[in-house]
Design a protein around this motif. Structure first.
Motif, PDB file in Angstrom:
ATOM      1  N   ASN A   1       6.773  -2.085   8.683  1.00  0.00           N
ATOM      2  CA  ASN A   1       6.305  -1.048   7.774  1.00  0.00           C
ATOM      3  C   ASN A   1       6.797  -1.266   6.362  1.00  0.00           C
ATOM      4  OD1 ASN A   1       4.763   1.221   9.203  1.00  0.00           O
ATOM      5  ND2 ASN A   1       6.319   0.553  10.650  1.00  0.00           N
ATOM      6  N   VAL A   2       8.045  -1.750   6.263  1.00  0.00           N
ATOM      7  CA  VAL A   2       8.580  -2.061   4.940  1.00  0.00           C
ATOM      8  C   VAL A   2       7.702  -3.128   4.290  1.00  0.00           C
ATOM      9  CG1 VAL A   2      10.524  -3.123   3.758  1.00  0.00           C
ATOM     10  CG2 VAL A   2      10.943  -1.390   5.492  1.00  0.00           C
TER      11      VAL A   2
ATOM     12  N   LYS B   1       4.612  -3.789   5.014  1.00  0.00           N
ATOM     13  CA  LYS B   1       3.283  -3.228   4.763  1.00  0.00           C
ATOM     14  C   LYS B   1       3.277  -2.460   3.446  1.00  0.00           C
ATOM     15  CE  LYS B   1       1.941   0.682   6.712  1.00  0.00           C
ATOM     16  NZ  LYS B   1       1.671   1.631   7.789  1.00  0.00           N
ATOM     17  N   ILE B   2       4.288  -1.615   3.265  1.00  0.00           N
ATOM     18  CA  ILE B   2       4.353  -0.822   2.038  1.00  0.00           C
ATOM     19  C   ILE B   2       4.527  -1.739   0.826  1.00  0.00           C
ATOM     20  CG2 ILE B   2       5.688   0.911   0.788  1.00  0.00           C
ATOM     21  CD1 ILE B   2       6.290   2.217   3.511  1.00  0.00           C
TER      22      ILE B   2
END
Ligand SMILES: Nc1ncnc2c1ncn2[C@@H]1O[C@H](COP(=O)(O)OP(=O)(O)OP(=O)(O)O)[C@@H](O)[C@H]1O
Ligand SMILES: [Mg+2]
Lengths: 234, 424
Positions: free
Chosen positions: B3-4, B6-7
């Motif tokens: 997620n890191v 992705k962001i």
């Protein structure tokens, strides 16, 4: 049960050489599951008070306990952890993360703040999307939805981790009257459904009328007793 | 973690133009460095190959003091048969040695019966010489490249001399030499072939058979002026040099300290690598230095551009940082969000740059770029780069990208949420 209790709470800012007293010794308590508004003119100390309750800022003196924790004594990391576990925030400017979709914005605290398993996460987000009536918009980016919709997403995000307390500093200041009213109604409905305590601040007389308990701040001091008042401010 | 990333990736995409500019800069930097390393490296390897494979061999052994006065080709500093035998014994034990050639070097007068000039001549055993310097037959520009490169009574002469003296293949010429005692002797030779000159020492010497050289000098013993040695693997140079120095001079010092070598063992021999004997060694060092400078420039470019972008990224997103910090995102996660952004920026530019550079290097090998160096023409450049070099440069850039984002990311993670939220 008392969720928040403040005794002789003082906050004095230091701006260069001069001390700026923002909150001048207030005592109050807020019960769990209540729906509370802090009202008062600009500069009366509403944001300062909410920031202290939200563990974003330290009191200068006095006692402040939230959920039986003396939050005045929390250091930076402990305060961040406490916020992540127990408090949801709704901001005046919505403050959604622009690169994430509506769905992902609600998911954010479940991944980056707490660590929920995917299945449980999905269930929670779907339930909240439905509660705030944003299912249709789930895959839009914040810049593709209206202000009122953004604030509904923000409320959903604040509730994602099932906090006991949601703090909202002027959540309706950037919205028109009708929309503002609907956001407050939404928060009240969520309180009814989930039992979450909501504390918000506002200028708007029509909005403050929706609160069950109103604390009026004036120049850093609280009016003697809270009430379900027809307190309308000049 | 995913997620890191992705962001981070979405944020990079959000500021697409800036991301593109920065990663293009990194890509260009990587391409230039890899191309430079490949071209300069292959140029260096090729030039070194020219010296070692055409004339010098990898290592040469002389009697102590010979190299210091090599310009005069002193006959009184030849190795006596006993010394030669010792060297040959030592070489026989070295697995890494492919071949060696014993040479008698002399200065002589060269006459075509109307004119006379001076010439430097190597007396060699043709078989051993070709095994040691395999490019020798390839240097023949007039005369046949086929058959034995040299027989007794034949001479190979350098191109400049052939032109100057108007001598052709098959002509008869005379060499006149003064021997060690000062008496003069002459001998006729048939020109077997004309050699193209190569850059560097001994690149314009003639060649005769070693026995003819000894006859000409009226040598009683089988003396040798130098022993040139070819290694199976040039990468073994330092190791073999050290070993040989130790056995022959009792001193296993570094290349270049050979002058001191004799003092230890007192064996009266000296050992040199090609680098000690050729001026190209300093050019090679210059190339290495240039490569280093170019790498430093690349690192600076990456450092400055990524730091610049990340400082901007943090500044623009102060309110966003305030928000995620307020809702309880731990500081180390905020740190990782920004580190991931810098890392992706660096890694993306690096990956693209590496692919382009490798494609260009491949293309250069297909197109066959030729160049001239000194007397040599039409040398074909074959740029190659070792996988290890690519990996080292890529890893270096990615690490620098991380380091460059560290300060801005750290600043973001330490931000006070109230101040950050109040930021407009
Ligand atoms: N960081 C600060 N440094 C110095 N003084 C501050 C700071 N933040 C607030 N103040 C002062 O403290 C007092 C209370 O401010 P606060 O923001 O709490 O008021 P408020 O009731 O939220 O006002 P508004 O309705 O305009 O948001 C004001 O006099 C303000 O100028
Ligand atoms: Mg305020």
């Amino acid at each position: 049960m008392q969720l928040i209790r403040a005794e002789k709470l003082v906050k004095t800012y230091r701006a260069g050489e001069v001390d700026v007293p923002a909150v001048k010794g207030v005592d109050f308590s807020i019960d769990a599951k209540s729906f509370v508004a802090f009202v008062g003119p600009s500069g009366s100390g509403k944001s300062t008070l909410l920031n202290m309750i939200g563990c974003l800022d330290h009191p200068t003196s006095g006692r402040l306990s939230v959920l039986d924790t003396d939050v005045g004594g929390l250091n930076r990391r402990a305060a961040a952890e406490f916020r992540g576990l127990h408090i949801g925030f709704v901001f005046q400017e919505f403050n959604l993360i622009p690169v994430l979709t509506v769905y992902e914005n609600i998911e954010y605290p479940l991944i980056m703040v707490q660590d929920w398993p995917a299945q449980k996460r999905r269930k929670q987000i779907m339930r909240l999307l439905e509660s705030v009536d944003m299912l249709e918009q789930a895959h839009k980016r914040p810049d593709q939805i209206s202000g009122g919709q953004k604030q509904r997403v923000a409320v959903a995000r604040a509730l994602a981790t099932d906090p006991q307390l949601v703090l909202a500093d002027e959540p309706t200041a950037n919205l028109d009257h009708d929309t503002a009213y609907r956001i407050i109604e939404l928060m009240k409905r969520m309180r009814d459904e989930l039992g979450t305590t909501f504390v918000f601040s506002t200028h708007d007389p029509k909005i403050m009328g929706e609160a069950e308990i109103i604390f009026t701040l004036d120049d850093g001091r609280l009016h003697s007793s809270p009430g379900k008042a027809e307190v309308v401010h000049a | 973690m995913l997620n890191v990333l992705k962001i981070a990736l979405r944020n990079l995409a959000r500021f697409g133009r800036r991301t593109l500019l920065t990663s293009t800069l990194i890509t260009l930097g990587i391409v230039s460095v890899l191309l430079f390393v490949a071209i300069a490296g292959s140029f260096k390897a090729m030039m070194i190959g020219q010296f070692t494979d055409a004339v010098l061999g990898h290592i040469e052994v002389h009697r102590k003091g010979y190299v210091a006065s090599i310009d005069t080709l002193p006959l009184n500093l030849n190795m006596q048969p006993a010394m030669v035998a010792r060297v040959e014994q030592a070489l026989a034990k070295l697995e890494a040695v492919e071949a060696y050639s014993t040479r008698v070097k002399l200065g002589a007068m060269f006459s075509n019966f109307t004119e006379t000039t001076s010439i430097r001549v190597n007396g060699v055993d043709p078989g051993k010489e070709v095994a040691t310097t395999p490019l020798l037959p390839g240097r023949i520009v007039e005369g046949s490249k086929q058959g034995p490169v040299l027989k007794r009574g034949e001479i190979l002469i350098p191109l400049l001399l052939a032109r100057g003296m108007k001598v052709k293949v098959g002509d008869t010429i005379v060499l006149v030499a003064t021997n060690r005692d000062g008496s003069v002797n002459g001998k006729t030779f048939t020109v077997r072939a004309v050699l193209e000159s190569v850059s560097g020492p001994s690149g314009r010497d003639g060649y005769i058979h070693i026995e003819d050289a000894r006859d000409l000098l009226r040598m009683k013993d089988a003396e040798v002026s130098e022993i040139a040695i070819r290694l199976k693997d040039p990468a073994q140079l330092d190791r073999v040099y050290a070993q040989l120095s130790k056995t022959l001079t009792g001193f296993a010092g570094k290349s270049g300290n050979a002058a001191m070598a004799g003092k230890g063992g007192g064996a009266g021999l000296e050992v040199h690598t090609w680098a000690d004997l050729s001026p190209f060694a300093s050019i090679a060092r210059m190339i290495d230095l240039l490569t280093l400078f170019i790498k430093i420039m690349l690192v600076s470019i990456v450092l400055v551009s990524i730091m610049n972008v990340m400082v901007m990224a943090v500044y623009e997103r102060i309110r966003e940082i305030g928000t995620i910090s307020a809702i309880g995102t731990p500081p180390r996660k905020i740190l990782s969000l920004f580190l991931a952004e810098g890392l992706l920026l660096g890694a993306g530019g690096t990956a693209l740059g590496t692919v382009i550079a490798l494609a260009l290097i491949y293309a250069l090998n297909v197109w066959k770029i030729t160049f001239d160096f000194g007397q040599q023409h039409g040398l074909v450049l074959t740029p190659t780069i070792r996988a290890a070099d690519v990996a080292i440069i890529a890893v270096m850039v990615v690490i620098v990208a991380l380091l460059a984002s560290l300060q801005p990311a750290w600043k973001a993670s330490r931000m006070d949420p109230v101040t950050a939220l109040g930021h407009v």
